[in-house]
Design an enzyme around this catalytic site. Structure first.
Site, PDB file in Angstrom:
ATOM      1  N   GLU A 294       0.721  -1.019   0.072  1.00  0.00           N
ATOM      2  CA  GLU A 294       0.065   0.072   0.136  1.00  0.00           C
ATOM      3  C   GLU A 294       0.742   1.313   0.105  1.00  0.00           C
ATOM      4  O   GLU A 294       0.483   2.298  -0.409  1.00  0.00           O
ATOM      5  CB  GLU A 294      -0.874  -0.053   1.332  1.00  0.00           C
ATOM      6  CG  GLU A 294      -2.313   0.571   0.890  1.00  0.00           C
ATOM      7  CD  GLU A 294      -3.249   0.420   2.225  1.00  0.00           C
ATOM      8  OE1 GLU A 294      -3.629  -0.685   2.378  1.00  0.00           O
ATOM      9  OE2 GLU A 294      -3.909   1.417   2.809  1.00  0.00           O
ATOM     10  N   HIS A 323       7.412 -26.999   0.254  1.00  0.00           N
ATOM     11  CA  HIS A 323       6.627 -27.985  -0.380  1.00  0.00           C
ATOM     12  C   HIS A 323       5.667 -27.477  -1.214  1.00  0.00           C
ATOM     13  O   HIS A 323       4.613 -28.426  -1.768  1.00  0.00           O
ATOM     14  CB  HIS A 323       6.221 -29.179   0.681  1.00  0.00           C
ATOM     15  CG  HIS A 323       7.610 -29.555   1.577  1.00  0.00           C
ATOM     16  ND1 HIS A 323       8.233 -30.640   1.108  1.00  0.00           N
ATOM     17  CD2 HIS A 323       7.677 -29.091   2.592  1.00  0.00           C
ATOM     18  CE1 HIS A 323       9.157 -30.963   1.931  1.00  0.00           C
ATOM     19  NE2 HIS A 323       8.964 -29.861   2.903  1.00  0.00           N
ATOM     20  N   LYS A 437     -13.063   2.578  -1.750  1.00  0.00           N
ATOM     21  CA  LYS A 437     -14.273   2.961  -0.682  1.00  0.00           C
ATOM     22  C   LYS A 437     -15.290   3.821  -1.291  1.00  0.00           C
ATOM     23  O   LYS A 437     -16.291   3.722  -0.926  1.00  0.00           O
ATOM     24  CB  LYS A 437     -13.364   3.893   0.391  1.00  0.00           C
ATOM     25  CG  LYS A 437     -12.546   3.136   1.317  1.00  0.00           C
ATOM     26  CD  LYS A 437     -11.731   4.018   2.297  1.00  0.00           C
ATOM     27  CE  LYS A 437     -10.808   3.018   3.404  1.00  0.00           C
ATOM     28  NZ  LYS A 437     -10.554   3.732   4.577  1.00  0.00           N
TER      29      LYS A 437
HETATM   30  O1  PA5 Z   1      -3.037   1.999   5.880  1.00  0.00           O
HETATM   31  C1  PA5 Z   1      -3.924   2.495   5.708  1.00  0.00           C
HETATM   32  O2  PA5 Z   1      -4.236   3.607   5.785  1.00  0.00           O
HETATM   33  C2  PA5 Z   1      -5.245   1.576   5.395  1.00  0.00           C
HETATM   34  O3  PA5 Z   1      -4.854   0.294   5.308  1.00  0.00           O
HETATM   35  C3  PA5 Z   1      -6.291   1.561   6.694  1.00  0.00           C
HETATM   36  O4  PA5 Z   1      -5.588   1.350   7.880  1.00  0.00           O
HETATM   37  C4  PA5 Z   1      -7.713   1.112   6.377  1.00  0.00           C
HETATM   38  O5  PA5 Z   1      -8.161   1.346   5.084  1.00  0.00           O
HETATM   39  C5  PA5 Z   1      -8.517   1.327   7.401  1.00  0.00           C
HETATM   40  O6  PA5 Z   1      -8.904   2.539   7.531  1.00  0.00           O
HETATM   41  P1  PA5 Z   1      -9.660   3.218   9.022  1.00  0.00           P
HETATM   42  O7  PA5 Z   1      -8.447   3.031   9.921  1.00  0.00           O
HETATM   43  O8  PA5 Z   1      -9.450   4.732   8.569  1.00  0.00           O
HETATM   44  O9  PA5 Z   1     -10.526   2.235   9.112  1.00  0.00           O
END
Ligand code: PA5
Length: 470
Positions: A294, A323, A437
């Protein structure tokens, strides 16, 4: 020397030609990237000092650590189970620690269950009692930095209704079962916490989900579960002393990032496999996969140009995947670099009994410790990859405990920022996640997202029936 000193070592021999032959790098290759690494480390240091990277300070925040320990004690006194409702960065770090530390070290903690998906099959099993959860003895930690994530809010609404309908909870007591962890001032969850009087903790401003494990996001549920969060943070602080060293050749986060960058750019290794030889560390590899994917997978560079860059993280498990996956890693496309995580002293060590002395193909195992056999398997895979000219690195933990996991969290977070600098992208945003989202809001009928819903309908309308079989 402190107990955390040298609890984690990084060995990068496997990137170099003296180990893997002509496919490996030499000092000259590394020299080429050192100036950029030095600049990246200096830039991170300046940003940190200006307060632009607050995740660096989390392990030093003794007030936040104390607040999490205090609230965790309260929860343990009132409940026997804590269910974490959260996803992505709000869940993966907690899972990594709970599964990574020795089970015995959690004695005295409450049961912590991380419900990070919204599969109705598993979430209904969790709430209907078949998984052994008694709602009258269960608290829910609703964790969302933004406070607006659909998955987490949906889980909250379902849990809230179940609590309200429960004969020994009901309308008078359900709010006592909810603890919110979210932005200190903004977002729908913060507003709800105020309106309903929920107990709550803040996620410090500027700390994004995947960099938040050492904030109240991870520390509250971990403290509730019996994890020594001070040791976890001490491990991160120790890593910090190593990962802020200006000379990138002496800085494990910078050196590893530099070599992974060279592997990507000079050898086409678009895949980074993290392969712990420890069941408990598989969740850490999942946390890492989110962090690396990410943070680095970005369409645009900081200057706006289209780069479509990143390195695909893959989690594998030793010895299981020897394996399964390792055949591909040793002989398949030269597009991977493998980082092993090796534990020197395994928890719950077992000795293999000596038996069948007349059958060498069985009896050679007798007297070996199971953990030593596991570590031999790691070396065997490392050598097999070296002999076929594939780059590797090894992270060795003296023990798999809270301090070493805290160390790895910090090391990987800084490594990710340095890699982001080398790639010229912003590792702290996630526009691709945000796009998904918005489309979900549209499909779920949220006001203001009709155009997103229409885009989904148009996609479905473009599908040709003759290309859908069965
Ligand atoms: O790293 C990030 O920003 C995302 O993976 C968030 O953790 C995830 O989308 C969840 O978001 P939030 O904590 O706002 O619910």
């Amino acid at each position: 020397m402190s107990s955390t000193a040298r609890s984690v070592r990084l060995d990068v021999n496997g990137f170099f030609s003296h180990m893997i032959g002509s496919y490996g790098f030499d000092g000259h290759d590394l020299d080429g990237v050192v100036p950029r690494l030095s600049a990246a480390v200096a830039d991170l240091d300046a940003k940190r000092r200006s307060g632009a990277l607050p995740f660096y300070d989390l392990p030093y925040d003794s007030a936040a650590i104390a607040a999490c320990n205090a609230l965790a004690s309260e929860l343990r006194a009132e409940f026997d189970t804590l269910v974490v409702l959260g996803i992505g960065g709000s869940a993966l770090g907690t899972k990594a620690v709970l599964e990574g530390v020795p089970a015995a070290s959690l004695a005295g903690g409450m049961r912590v269950i991380v419900a990070d998906n919204i599969d109705p099959a598993s979430f209904s099993r969790l709430l209907d009692g078949t998984a052994g959860v008694d709602l009258s003895r269960t608290a829910f930690n609703v964790i969302s930095k933004s406070g607006g994530t659909a998955e987490t809010l949906a889980q909250f609404l379902i849990a809230r209704e179940k609590l309200m309908a429960h004969p020994s909870v009901g309308a008078a007591r359900w709010a006592r079962h909810i603890v919110v962890t979210t932005d200190p001032v903004s977002g729908p969850l913060r507003a709800l916490a105020k309106a309903e009087g929920f107990r709550s903790l803040p996620v410090p401003a500027g700390v994004g989900g995947r960099f938040s494990v050492l904030s109240s996001v991870g520390l509250l549920p971990l403290a509730a579960g019996g994890v020594d969060i001070e040791a976890l943070c001490a491990g991160a602080r120790h890593a910090d002393t190593l990962c802020c060293v200006a000379d990138p050749r002496e800085n494990p986060a910078a050196l590893h990032a530099g070599l992974l960058f060279l592997a990507l750019r000079e050898r086409g290794c678009g895949i980074h496999v993290l392969m712990p030889y420890s069941d408990g560390l598989l969740r850490l590899a999942e946390w890492y996969a989110q962090l690396w994917a990410e943070s680095l997978g970005k369409a645009h560079a900081l200057d706006g140009s289209l780069v479509e860059t990143g390195q695909t993280p893959v989690r594998a498990l030793g010895a299981t995947d020897q394996h399964s996956q390792v055949q591909l890693y040793v002989e398949g496309p030269r597009d991977k670099v493998v980082t092993f995580v090796r534990v020197e002293a395994h928890d719950g060590e077992l000795t293999i009994p000596a038996a069948y002395g007349d059958k060498e193909e069985i009896s050679y195992l007798g007297g070996l410790r199971l953990g030593d056999l596991l570590n031999m398997e790691q070396r065997a895979t490392e050598l097999a990859l070296a002999e076929s000219g594939r780059p590797t690195s090894v992270l060795t933990l003296s023990r798999c405990d809270a301090a070493s996991i805290g160390h790895l969290f910090h090391l990987f977070e800084v490594q990710t920022l340095v890699m982001g600098a080398l790639l010229g992208i912003d590792p702290l945003d996630q526009p691709g996640v945000e796009a998904g989202k918005l489309l979900t809001y549209g499909m779920a009928g949220r006001n203001g997202y009709a155009a997103d819903a229409e885009r989904v309908r148009a996609m479905l309308a473009r599908k040709r029936d003759d290309l859908v079989l069965g």
